[in-house]
Design a protein around this motif. Structure first.
Motif, short mmCIF file in Angstrom:
data_model
loop_
_atom_site.label_atom_id
_atom_site.label_comp_id
_atom_site.label_asym_id
_atom_site.label_seq_id
_atom_site.Cartn_x
_atom_site.Cartn_y
_atom_site.Cartn_z
N ALA A 168 0.84 -1.18 0.00
CA ALA A 168 0.00 0.00 0.00
C ALA A 168 0.89 1.24 0.00
O ALA A 168 1.95 1.25 0.60
N GLU A 169 0.43 2.25 -0.70
CA GLU A 169 1.15 3.52 -0.75
C GLU A 169 0.18 4.65 -0.42
O GLU A 169 -0.99 4.62 -0.81
N ASN A 170 0.67 5.64 0.30
CA ASN A 170 -0.13 6.80 0.63
C ASN A 170 0.13 7.87 -0.42
O ASN A 170 1.24 8.36 -0.55
N GLY A 171 -0.90 8.19 -1.19
CA GLY A 171 -0.76 9.17 -2.26
C GLY A 171 -1.23 10.56 -1.86
O GLY A 171 -1.62 11.34 -2.72
N GLY A 172 -1.25 10.86 -0.59
CA GLY A 172 -1.72 12.17 -0.14
C GLY A 172 -3.19 12.12 0.26
O GLY A 172 -3.51 11.91 1.41
N ALA A 173 -4.07 12.28 -0.71
CA ALA A 173 -5.50 12.29 -0.43
C ALA A 173 -6.09 10.88 -0.34
O ALA A 173 -7.19 10.71 0.14
N CYS A 174 -5.36 9.88 -0.84
CA CYS A 174 -5.90 8.52 -0.82
C CYS A 174 -4.77 7.50 -0.67
O CYS A 174 -3.60 7.83 -0.77
N TRP A 175 -5.17 6.26 -0.46
CA TRP A 175 -4.24 5.14 -0.38
C TRP A 175 -4.40 4.30 -1.63
O TRP A 175 -5.50 4.17 -2.17
N SER A 176 -3.31 3.71 -2.10
CA SER A 176 -3.32 2.85 -3.28
C SER A 176 -2.75 1.50 -2.90
O SER A 176 -1.72 1.42 -2.24
N VAL A 177 -3.43 0.44 -3.33
CA VAL A 177 -3.04 -0.92 -3.00
C VAL A 177 -2.82 -1.69 -4.30
O VAL A 177 -3.66 -1.65 -5.20
N ALA A 178 -1.70 -2.42 -4.40
CA ALA A 178 -1.43 -3.32 -5.51
C ALA A 178 -1.47 -4.74 -4.97
O ALA A 178 -0.96 -5.01 -3.88
N LEU A 179 -2.07 -5.64 -5.74
CA LEU A 179 -2.19 -7.05 -5.35
C LEU A 179 -1.47 -7.91 -6.38
O LEU A 179 -1.21 -7.47 -7.50
N ASP A 180 -1.19 -9.17 -6.01
CA ASP A 180 -0.54 -10.05 -6.99
C ASP A 180 -1.50 -10.46 -8.09
O ASP A 180 -1.09 -10.83 -9.19
N SER A 181 -2.82 -10.41 -7.84
CA SER A 181 -3.84 -10.62 -8.87
C SER A 181 -5.12 -9.94 -8.40
O SER A 181 -5.30 -9.70 -7.20
N THR A 182 -6.00 -9.63 -9.35
CA THR A 182 -7.22 -8.92 -8.99
C THR A 182 -8.34 -9.25 -9.98
O THR A 182 -8.08 -9.59 -11.14
N CYS A 183 -9.57 -9.16 -9.50
CA CYS A 183 -10.73 -9.30 -10.37
C CYS A 183 -11.33 -7.93 -10.69
O CYS A 183 -12.30 -7.83 -11.43
N PHE A 184 -10.73 -6.85 -10.15
CA PHE A 184 -11.21 -5.50 -10.42
C PHE A 184 -10.79 -5.05 -11.81
O PHE A 184 -9.63 -5.20 -12.20
N HIS A 185 -11.72 -4.47 -12.57
CA HIS A 185 -11.43 -3.94 -13.90
C HIS A 185 -10.93 -2.51 -13.74
O HIS A 185 -11.64 -1.67 -13.18
#
Length: 192
Positions: A1-18
């Motif tokens: 997870a990374e804090n981008g200031g106004a929000c957090w961003s999460v990267a996963l090894d796989s995802t079902c999100f488009h």
């Protein structure tokens, strides 16, 4: 997870999100781990390196290496998919109406979804096309035509797509794998 200031961003090894792209909105939903709070996903983007980032406002409760469940908002996904598919259906209807304008861009956000075509029709041609296009759309929907998705080498796009769906110069077709959506047998390169 990374804090981008106004929000957090999460990267996963796989995802079902488009991720947002190809003229289509991103999925929304949440990511949850056992015993932790759900991370509400409000935006999904793919960066230039191909990493899919899930954005949300709250700091995620899970840590690196945690097992998580991804839950996509079904109603939102279905609406986005239907609006996107409607753009491809319009391409097929335009072809069936004898319109030879090249599709160039689809915008599948609501409200305001549209498909752009390269070329011009005068006012009388536009007025005559609208009822024909509506009849063609109604017929295609009544026929429950088949939709297929293929992945092909960019230089083989003409094996699935009609000339009206492709740039005239083959060098503009790109390199590598391209997603092609075929609706009622008519293929169209598709980024979404």
């Amino acid at each position: 997870a990374e804090n981008g200031g106004a929000c957090w961003s999460v990267a996963l090894d796989s995802t079902c999100f488009h991720p947002q792209g190809g003229g289509q909105p991103a999925d929304i939903g949440f990511i949850a781990s056992k015993g932790g709070d759900a991370f509400a996903v409000s935006m999904v983007k793919k960066d230039q390196g191909g990493v899919v980032w899930h954005d949300g406002m709250a700091k995620p409760s899970f840590k690196l290496g945690s097992l998580v469940d991804c839950v996509v908002d079904d109603a939102c996904r279905i609406k986005n998919a239907r609006v996107h598919s409607a753009g491809h259906l319009i391409d097929v209807a335009m072809s069936r109406c004898g319109c030879t304008l090249k599709p160039t861009k689809g915008y599948h956000f609501t409200p305001g979804a549209y498909v752009e075509y390269d070329g011009k029709l005068d006012a009388a041609e536009r007025e005559a096309l609208v009822p024909k296009l509506q009849r063609a759309m109604d017929e295609l929907i009544a026929q429950s035509i088949v939709t297929q998705v293929h992945t092909v080498d960019a230089q083989q796009l003409d094996s699935l797509c009609p000339p009206s769906a492709l740039p005239e110069k083959k060098e503009l077709w790109g390199q590598g794998c391209v997603r092609v959506v075929c609706v009622g047998g008519l293929g169209c390169p598709c980024g979404g």
